[in-house]
Design a protein around this motif. Sequence first.
Motif, PDB file in Angstrom:
ATOM      1  N   PRO A 117       0.812  -1.216   0.000  1.00  0.00           N
ATOM      2  CA  PRO A 117       0.000   0.000   0.000  1.00  0.00           C
ATOM      3  C   PRO A 117       0.850   1.274   0.000  1.00  0.00           C
ATOM      4  O   PRO A 117       0.426   2.290  -0.535  1.00  0.00           O
ATOM      5  CB  PRO A 117      -0.802  -0.100   1.301  1.00  0.00           C
ATOM      6  CG  PRO A 117      -0.723  -1.516   1.703  1.00  0.00           C
ATOM      7  CD  PRO A 117       0.542  -2.071   1.160  1.00  0.00           C
ATOM      8  N   ASN A 118       2.029   1.213   0.595  1.00  0.00           N
ATOM      9  CA  ASN A 118       2.822   2.427   0.683  1.00  0.00           C
ATOM     10  C   ASN A 118       3.602   2.740  -0.578  1.00  0.00           C
ATOM     11  O   ASN A 118       4.081   3.859  -0.738  1.00  0.00           O
ATOM     12  CB  ASN A 118       3.769   2.357   1.880  1.00  0.00           C
ATOM     13  CG  ASN A 118       3.044   2.649   3.162  1.00  0.00           C
ATOM     14  OD1 ASN A 118       2.367   3.665   3.273  1.00  0.00           O
ATOM     15  ND2 ASN A 118       3.126   1.739   4.110  1.00  0.00           N
ATOM     16  N   LYS A 124      -2.761  11.347  -1.505  1.00  0.00           N
ATOM     17  CA  LYS A 124      -2.237  10.951  -0.198  1.00  0.00           C
ATOM     18  C   LYS A 124      -3.082   9.818   0.356  1.00  0.00           C
ATOM     19  O   LYS A 124      -4.239   9.683  -0.004  1.00  0.00           O
ATOM     20  CB  LYS A 124      -2.303  12.145   0.745  1.00  0.00           C
ATOM     21  CG  LYS A 124      -1.343  13.246   0.344  1.00  0.00           C
ATOM     22  CD  LYS A 124      -0.726  13.827   1.600  1.00  0.00           C
ATOM     23  CE  LYS A 124       0.414  14.756   1.311  1.00  0.00           C
ATOM     24  NZ  LYS A 124      -0.013  16.122   1.137  1.00  0.00           N
ATOM     25  N   PRO A 125      -2.510   9.011   1.278  1.00  0.00           N
ATOM     26  CA  PRO A 125      -3.323   7.951   1.862  1.00  0.00           C
ATOM     27  C   PRO A 125      -4.508   8.569   2.596  1.00  0.00           C
ATOM     28  O   PRO A 125      -4.394   9.634   3.190  1.00  0.00           O
ATOM     29  CB  PRO A 125      -2.377   7.261   2.838  1.00  0.00           C
ATOM     30  CG  PRO A 125      -1.264   8.218   3.047  1.00  0.00           C
ATOM     31  CD  PRO A 125      -1.160   9.024   1.799  1.00  0.00           C
ATOM     32  N   GLY A 126      -5.626   7.893   2.517  1.00  0.00           N
ATOM     33  CA  GLY A 126      -6.798   8.398   3.210  1.00  0.00           C
ATOM     34  C   GLY A 126      -7.650   9.285   2.335  1.00  0.00           C
ATOM     35  O   GLY A 126      -8.820   9.470   2.599  1.00  0.00           O
ATOM     36  N   GLN A 127      -7.038   9.850   1.274  1.00  0.00           N
ATOM     37  CA  GLN A 127      -7.858  10.631   0.363  1.00  0.00           C
ATOM     38  C   GLN A 127      -8.566   9.671  -0.569  1.00  0.00           C
ATOM     39  O   GLN A 127      -7.931   8.855  -1.231  1.00  0.00           O
ATOM     40  CB  GLN A 127      -6.985  11.573  -0.454  1.00  0.00           C
ATOM     41  CG  GLN A 127      -6.855  12.924   0.174  1.00  0.00           C
ATOM     42  CD  GLN A 127      -5.836  13.752  -0.558  1.00  0.00           C
ATOM     43  OE1 GLN A 127      -4.746  13.304  -0.837  1.00  0.00           O
ATOM     44  NE2 GLN A 127      -6.197  14.961  -0.870  1.00  0.00           N
ATOM     45  N   ARG A 128      -9.861   9.771  -0.621  1.00  0.00           N
ATOM     46  CA  ARG A 128     -10.613   8.913  -1.534  1.00  0.00           C
ATOM     47  C   ARG A 128     -10.715   9.618  -2.872  1.00  0.00           C
ATOM     48  O   ARG A 128     -10.397  10.794  -3.001  1.00  0.00           O
ATOM     49  CB  ARG A 128     -12.016   8.632  -0.972  1.00  0.00           C
ATOM     50  CG  ARG A 128     -12.000   7.940   0.359  1.00  0.00           C
ATOM     51  CD  ARG A 128     -11.493   6.494   0.232  1.00  0.00           C
ATOM     52  NE  ARG A 128     -10.948   6.077   1.511  1.00  0.00           N
ATOM     53  CZ  ARG A 128      -9.913   5.266   1.634  1.00  0.00           C
ATOM     54  NH1 ARG A 128      -9.310   4.798   0.580  1.00  0.00           N
ATOM     55  NH2 ARG A 128      -9.453   4.934   2.813  1.00  0.00           N
ATOM     56  N   PRO A 142       2.211   4.664   7.135  1.00  0.00           N
ATOM     57  CA  PRO A 142       1.664   5.865   6.496  1.00  0.00           C
ATOM     58  C   PRO A 142       0.335   5.615   5.786  1.00  0.00           C
ATOM     59  O   PRO A 142      -0.433   6.549   5.585  1.00  0.00           O
ATOM     60  CB  PRO A 142       2.725   6.260   5.464  1.00  0.00           C
ATOM     61  CG  PRO A 142       3.921   5.442   5.758  1.00  0.00           C
ATOM     62  CD  PRO A 142       3.488   4.244   6.534  1.00  0.00           C
ATOM     63  N   ASN A 143       0.092   4.370   5.420  1.00  0.00           N
ATOM     64  CA  ASN A 143      -1.123   4.094   4.664  1.00  0.00           C
ATOM     65  C   ASN A 143      -2.328   3.819   5.555  1.00  0.00           C
ATOM     66  O   ASN A 143      -3.408   3.565   5.062  1.00  0.00           O
ATOM     67  CB  ASN A 143      -0.895   2.873   3.755  1.00  0.00           C
ATOM     68  CG  ASN A 143      -0.493   1.648   4.558  1.00  0.00           C
ATOM     69  OD1 ASN A 143       0.378   1.709   5.414  1.00  0.00           O
ATOM     70  ND2 ASN A 143      -1.147   0.535   4.310  1.00  0.00           N
ATOM     71  N   TYR A 147      -4.258  10.571   9.580  1.00  0.00           N
ATOM     72  CA  TYR A 147      -3.097   9.825   9.086  1.00  0.00           C
ATOM     73  C   TYR A 147      -1.829  10.485   9.618  1.00  0.00           C
ATOM     74  O   TYR A 147      -1.859  11.645  10.050  1.00  0.00           O
ATOM     75  CB  TYR A 147      -3.103   9.803   7.558  1.00  0.00           C
ATOM     76  CG  TYR A 147      -4.159   8.876   7.035  1.00  0.00           C
ATOM     77  CD1 TYR A 147      -3.840   7.582   6.672  1.00  0.00           C
ATOM     78  CD2 TYR A 147      -5.483   9.280   6.977  1.00  0.00           C
ATOM     79  CE1 TYR A 147      -4.810   6.707   6.227  1.00  0.00           C
ATOM     80  CE2 TYR A 147      -6.471   8.410   6.539  1.00  0.00           C
ATOM     81  CZ  TYR A 147      -6.123   7.128   6.168  1.00  0.00           C
ATOM     82  OH  TYR A 147      -7.089   6.265   5.751  1.00  0.00           O
ATOM     83  N   TYR A 182       0.703  11.855   8.349  1.00  0.00           N
ATOM     84  CA  TYR A 182       1.137  13.149   7.822  1.00  0.00           C
ATOM     85  C   TYR A 182       0.241  14.292   8.288  1.00  0.00           C
ATOM     86  O   TYR A 182       0.540  15.448   8.048  1.00  0.00           O
ATOM     87  CB  TYR A 182       1.206  13.102   6.285  1.00  0.00           C
ATOM     88  CG  TYR A 182      -0.129  13.011   5.593  1.00  0.00           C
ATOM     89  CD1 TYR A 182      -0.775  14.170   5.156  1.00  0.00           C
ATOM     90  CD2 TYR A 182      -0.753  11.791   5.369  1.00  0.00           C
ATOM     91  CE1 TYR A 182      -1.994  14.096   4.511  1.00  0.00           C
ATOM     92  CE2 TYR A 182      -1.965  11.709   4.728  1.00  0.00           C
ATOM     93  CZ  TYR A 182      -2.587  12.872   4.295  1.00  0.00           C
ATOM     94  OH  TYR A 182      -3.805  12.795   3.673  1.00  0.00           O
TER      95      TYR A 182
END
Lengths: 285, 355
Positions: free
Chosen positions: A191-192, A263-267, B88-89, B130, B132
């Motif tokens: 995922p990263n 960015k992670p978490g952004q859908r 981070p994910n 998250y 960041y």
Amino acid sequence: MRRRQVERMRRWPLLSWSIVLLAAGYFLLPLYATFQFSLGMQRGELSFAAYHWLFGSDRFLDSLSYSAVASLLAILAGTLLVVPTVYWVRLKLPQARGFVEFASLLPLIIPPIVVVFGYMRLYGDGSWLPLTTSDGRLDLLLVIGYVVLALPYMFRAVDTGMAAIDIVTLTEAAESLGASRWRIVVSVIFPNVRSAIVAGAFLTLSISLGEFVMASLLSRPAFGPYLVQMGQDYAYQPAALAILAFVITWACMALMQFFALRKPGQRVLPRLWAERTTKKEREVS
Amino acid sequence: MSFLQLQALGKRFGEHTAVAGFDLEVEQGEFIAFLGPSGCGKTTVLRMIAGFETPSAGVIRIGDEEMTRLPANRRHIGMVFQSYALFPNMSVYDNVAFGLKIAGMAKCEIDARVREMLALIDLEPLAGRYAYQMSGGQQQRVALARALAPRPRVLLLDEPLSALDARIRVALRDDIRRIQRELGITTVFVTHDQEEALSISDRVVVMHQGRADQIGSPAQIYNRPATRFVASFVGILNTFEARVVAPGESLVEMAGQRLCVPALGQRAAVAAGDSVTLALRPEAFGIQPHGADDVALDGEVLDCRFLGSVIRVQAEVAGQRIACDIFNQAGTLEPRPGERIELHFSAGDVLLLDD
Ligand SMILES: Nc1ncnc2c1ncn2[C@@H]1O[C@H](COP(=O)(O)OP(=O)(O)OP(=O)(O)O)[C@@H](O)[C@H]1O
Ligand SMILES: [Mg+2]
């Protein structure tokens, strides 16, 4: 002297703009001309007849979908090959990184024609692993060839992606929480480096979609040989094909940017994401 | 039998010996700090306990289970890193839940435990954030919650506060101690900051060149340093060269004064005429006589710093610069540079350093 230049640029925004316009013109004019030409299939009027013709042609659709499937398989195989390799090298064999990087660059040095002849000798009739004896095996060989062709790009993309995160410490953190190696690769590493994988995937796609040498020498019904064939037989359709190929490439680039910057978490839809977060925040508090 | 046992632990990296003959016994629920200069092997010992490095020698035991060769992911040891190392994910919630999912806990149990952990570190409202999107201090709290969530048997922290600014460092340090007490979890905390080590731990291990120089309570470490290294590394120390006059009576001569140093009695082989090194903490000095075993030294004030509760005086005594801390009591006259000053200490406070 540099400063003077910069100042001159500032005083003459016109100058910098005209350079940009000139460069844009250099790229866009031929494109425009090609586009214009592709619209001229019907005498005396502008029409999308050439495009119509293409989309009505079975060979166009067949070769495009054949290449698309081959590319996707190459992406899948490339990802499964490159991500664990890069991860392992960075984690356990950092001294071997130079060698692996060099190996991944070989496909840029060795011409595809050499690679494919090598394959035919190595995996030809009567070899220890015959891969040229049936259509299915030839397809497999083509996919393997695409994986190799895309290796330099895939490796670079994934390697850069892994350099951006501290995989050693993340691995240790996950291990101390009880995760197995396999679990770490799947739920932490993949995922990263997802955006890096996606970037590598689109590069793979744009290389293998129009690839000619391998496909034609292995006589596969791919898009690249079809493009060349069309160029020999028709006038307007190749221009339309060029424009289509261009659009596909740019669409790939745009998607790549989109995934790379996310960015992670952004859908995909920010609103949905916001709702989800607040819901969870409310839930917990 | 103690809970965490390290016996004769050693680690070599090629030719270089990072840790040698390291012995330590930690009781259940104890808070231990490893203190030492950079490169002394603190991280290496910690990583061997965690299972990230394989010891070249020695044995690691937790409870009555031998861990020396067990892979890290089967040790049930929580680890907090200097660089936070949040995934981070994943959101805060998922980070904390990670170890619980791996342990195969039921979903509702995971949820309850994550909430409990987030409450412990006071970050419930940030569950959806998250890495960041958070400050360093917040990230480190989450890392702590993540490490504690699966209820590890031992918690290891490798300089968890080094990357934070001073105020947050102190606040988080107190939080770590509070949480550690609440959960009663056996903890090893690595730091090179002596104030940090002395202020939060039950016992401190002072490390030097891959060995444990001294293991003891903060007060023991500070007041009774066992080696010259410990004495000089922890706190400020004034050292004096002295000559033994009468070993039987523990009598030495120092800066032209004769004094009786009780510490000398514990040393076996001393003869008259031997030279020894004595040491005094700055706060051992005062400007009033100390009572029975008082020693007075004449000096000249060189510099004076007002530090609030104490005044740090730099003075020249017998050709040597020494630092003394004088309590700032109402009515104390602040010494001025150039003045003569009489400094008093009690001979019982004198430390005898090994050579
Ligand atoms: N992987 C390694 N390979 C070779 N030498 C190493 C390795 N890890 C540590 N060392 C060496 O072992 C010694 C102890 O290192 P360690 O990281 O334990 O020190 P430390 O006390 O944690 O220092 P710091 O306070 O700087 O973190 C150092 O001299 C270091 O150079
Ligand atoms: Mg360290």
